[in-house]
Scaffold this motif. Structure first.
Motif, PDB file in Angstrom:
ATOM      1  N   GLU A 184       5.227   7.903  13.938  1.00 37.21           N
ATOM      2  CA  GLU A 184       6.125   7.138  13.082  1.00 37.21           C
ATOM      3  C   GLU A 184       7.092   6.304  13.907  1.00 37.21           C
ATOM      4  O   GLU A 184       7.394   5.157  13.571  1.00 37.21           O
ATOM      5  N   SER A 185       7.559   6.859  15.008  1.00 44.92           N
ATOM      6  CA  SER A 185       8.435   6.105  15.896  1.00 44.92           C
ATOM      7  C   SER A 185       7.680   4.935  16.524  1.00 44.92           C
ATOM      8  O   SER A 185       8.221   3.836  16.669  1.00 44.92           O
ATOM      9  N   VAL A 186       6.415   5.160  16.897  1.00 45.00           N
ATOM     10  CA  VAL A 186       5.583   4.085  17.457  1.00 45.00           C
ATOM     11  C   VAL A 186       5.450   2.945  16.453  1.00 45.00           C
ATOM     12  O   VAL A 186       5.625   1.766  16.801  1.00 45.00           O
ATOM     13  N   PHE A 187       5.161   3.254  15.200  1.00 42.14           N
ATOM     14  CA  PHE A 187       4.985   2.218  14.181  1.00 42.14           C
ATOM     15  C   PHE A 187       6.298   1.477  13.913  1.00 42.14           C
ATOM     16  O   PHE A 187       6.318   0.247  13.778  1.00 42.14           O
ATOM     17  N   ASN A 188       7.399   2.210  13.822  1.00 43.71           N
ATOM     18  CA  ASN A 188       8.684   1.568  13.544  1.00 43.71           C
ATOM     19  C   ASN A 188       9.139   0.693  14.708  1.00 43.71           C
ATOM     20  O   ASN A 188       9.690  -0.393  14.506  1.00 43.71           O
ATOM     21  N   VAL A 213       6.102  -0.930   7.025  1.00 48.16           N
ATOM     22  CA  VAL A 213       5.738   0.440   7.372  1.00 48.16           C
ATOM     23  C   VAL A 213       5.977   1.321   6.163  1.00 48.16           C
ATOM     24  O   VAL A 213       7.057   1.292   5.567  1.00 48.16           O
ATOM     25  N   SER A 214       4.972   2.082   5.807  1.00 50.29           N
ATOM     26  CA  SER A 214       5.084   3.020   4.690  1.00 50.29           C
ATOM     27  C   SER A 214       4.701   4.403   5.185  1.00 50.29           C
ATOM     28  O   SER A 214       3.687   4.570   5.862  1.00 50.29           O
ATOM     29  N   ILE A 251       0.861  -1.184   0.000  1.00 53.43           N
ATOM     30  CA  ILE A 251       0.000   0.000   0.000  1.00 53.43           C
ATOM     31  C   ILE A 251       0.897   1.233   0.000  1.00 53.43           C
ATOM     32  O   ILE A 251       1.622   1.475   0.968  1.00 53.43           O
ATOM     33  N   ASN A 252       0.880   1.958  -1.068  1.00 57.16           N
ATOM     34  CA  ASN A 252       1.681   3.166  -1.141  1.00 57.16           C
ATOM     35  C   ASN A 252       0.997   4.281  -0.361  1.00 57.16           C
ATOM     36  O   ASN A 252      -0.162   4.597  -0.611  1.00 57.16           O
ATOM     37  N   ALA A 253       1.719   4.861   0.574  1.00 56.23           N
ATOM     38  CA  ALA A 253       1.140   5.912   1.404  1.00 56.23           C
ATOM     39  C   ALA A 253       0.858   7.150   0.571  1.00 56.23           C
ATOM     40  O   ALA A 253       1.753   7.650  -0.110  1.00 56.23           O
ATOM     41  N   SER A 300       1.313  -2.504   8.211  1.00 56.57           N
ATOM     42  CA  SER A 300       0.590  -3.735   7.910  1.00 56.57           C
ATOM     43  C   SER A 300       1.260  -4.872   8.658  1.00 56.57           C
ATOM     44  O   SER A 300       2.470  -4.862   8.890  1.00 56.57           O
ATOM     45  N   SER A 301       0.490  -5.883   9.039  1.00 56.22           N
ATOM     46  CA  SER A 301       0.986  -6.913   9.957  1.00 56.22           C
ATOM     47  C   SER A 301       2.094  -7.784   9.397  1.00 56.22           C
ATOM     48  O   SER A 301       2.801  -8.447  10.164  1.00 56.22           O
ATOM     49  N   ASN A 302       2.275  -7.794   8.081  1.00 52.69           N
ATOM     50  CA  ASN A 302       3.372  -8.585   7.522  1.00 52.69           C
ATOM     51  C   ASN A 302       3.832  -7.976   6.205  1.00 52.69           C
ATOM     52  O   ASN A 302       3.151  -7.120   5.621  1.00 52.69           O
TER      53      ASN A 302
END
Length: 301
Positions: A240-244, A262-263, A197-199, A207-209
């Protein structure tokens, strides 16, 4: 003469007392007005903050075509909804959503998003990729061939387009749907996992994987992705830090078997906390993350 002077003195004293009383009343009224104004501003600020921080959370667990119900998506939706409310988001939760339920939820979201809003979408359940697009599957979907996915499902990009059209300042997506779906055996072509999925403009997606890979995650009250995301949400750091950090934590606890993607196209610092200084329009500098297409720059603080 003394009587006259005494009368005048008493009269002046009465007048002065009256004037002092009026001044005190005026001061009290002004203070009360200031207090009411302050309260009104506080309420207005709270309402504004709530209206500008929105989350649509969908957890689908009961699919007729599945051998057994998915317990995690419902728990994930509930747990994440509580967490987002604590962070000041106005949350709309939908469980075991049919196609009509999902359509209505997106329309509700459309009506609430205003220019400058921070909006988050969570979907937990089955996802299917068709034609390089990822579709969220409702519980009442009837899918026998790939073409049915476009008609029965809802593309993630569709919800992102709604956020974009309504002027959302930042778009956050958590997609926990990389499960082996019960429809793939009916398809002629390969359809494992989700598509990349392109942001779009000013968006952050986890996404989970990794695109094209499925996740075997059926143990535990919550999925691995949501468990680690809930752990990281308490930190006062950028989204963004949370997701990474969630991405790294999931990879670690799964011994590398599950690697979320992560995108990001964020151009500013966005935080989950609703505190006054949580969001900043300050530009952020790029760091590097790795996806199936190799390393690429993603803006981080």
């Amino acid at each position: 003469m003394k009587v006259t002077q005494l009368y005048v003195a008493r009269h002046l004293l009465a007048v002065n007392c009256g004037l002092i009383g009026m001044v005190l009343l005026a001061i009290g009224a002004h203070a009360a007005l200031d207090l009411q104004t302050s309260d009104a501003k506080a309420v207005s600020t709270e309402e504004s903050a709530s209206a500008n921080r929105l989350a649509l959370i969908i957890g689908n667990g009961h699919y007729p075509d599945s051998a057994e119900p998915l317990s995690q998506p419902i728990n994930d939706a509930s747990g994440l909804a509580d967490a987002m409310r604590r962070h000041g988001f106005d949350v709309d939760v939908v469980e075991d959503a049919t196609k009509a339920d999902m359509a209505r939820a997106v329309e509700r979201l459309r009506s609430r998003v205003k220019p400058g809003s921070v909006v988050m979408l969570f979907f937990g359940g089955y996802g299917v990729q068709v034609g390089h697009e990822s579709y969220m599957i409702p519980t009442n979907a009837t899918i026998w061939k790939e073409g049915d996915v476009r008609h029965e499902g809802m593309a993630v990009e569709t919800v992102l387009d709604v956020m974009e059209e309504r002027g959302a300042r930042a778009k956050l997506v958590v997609l926990d749907a990389s499960r082996r779906n019960p429809y793939e055996r009916r398809f002629r072509s390969y359809s494992h996992g989700l598509a990349l999925i392109n942001a779009p403009n000013n968006a952050l997606i986890i996404s989970s994987n990794t695109p094209g890979r499925v996740t075997d995650d059926t143990k535990g009250e919550h999925s691995v992705l949501v468990t680690e995301l809930l752990n990281e949400l308490n930190a006062q750091v950028s989204a963004e830090s949370v997701f990474n950090k969630t991405r790294v934590a999931v990879s670690r606890v799964s011994n590398g078997e599950q690697m979320p993607s992560v995108s990001s196209s964020l151009l500013e610092d966005v935080r989950f906390s609703s505190s006054e200084n949580s969001d900043s329009s300050a530009p952020i500098t790029p760091s590097w993350i790795t996806t199936e297409n190799g390393p690429h720059a993603t803006p981080t603080r």
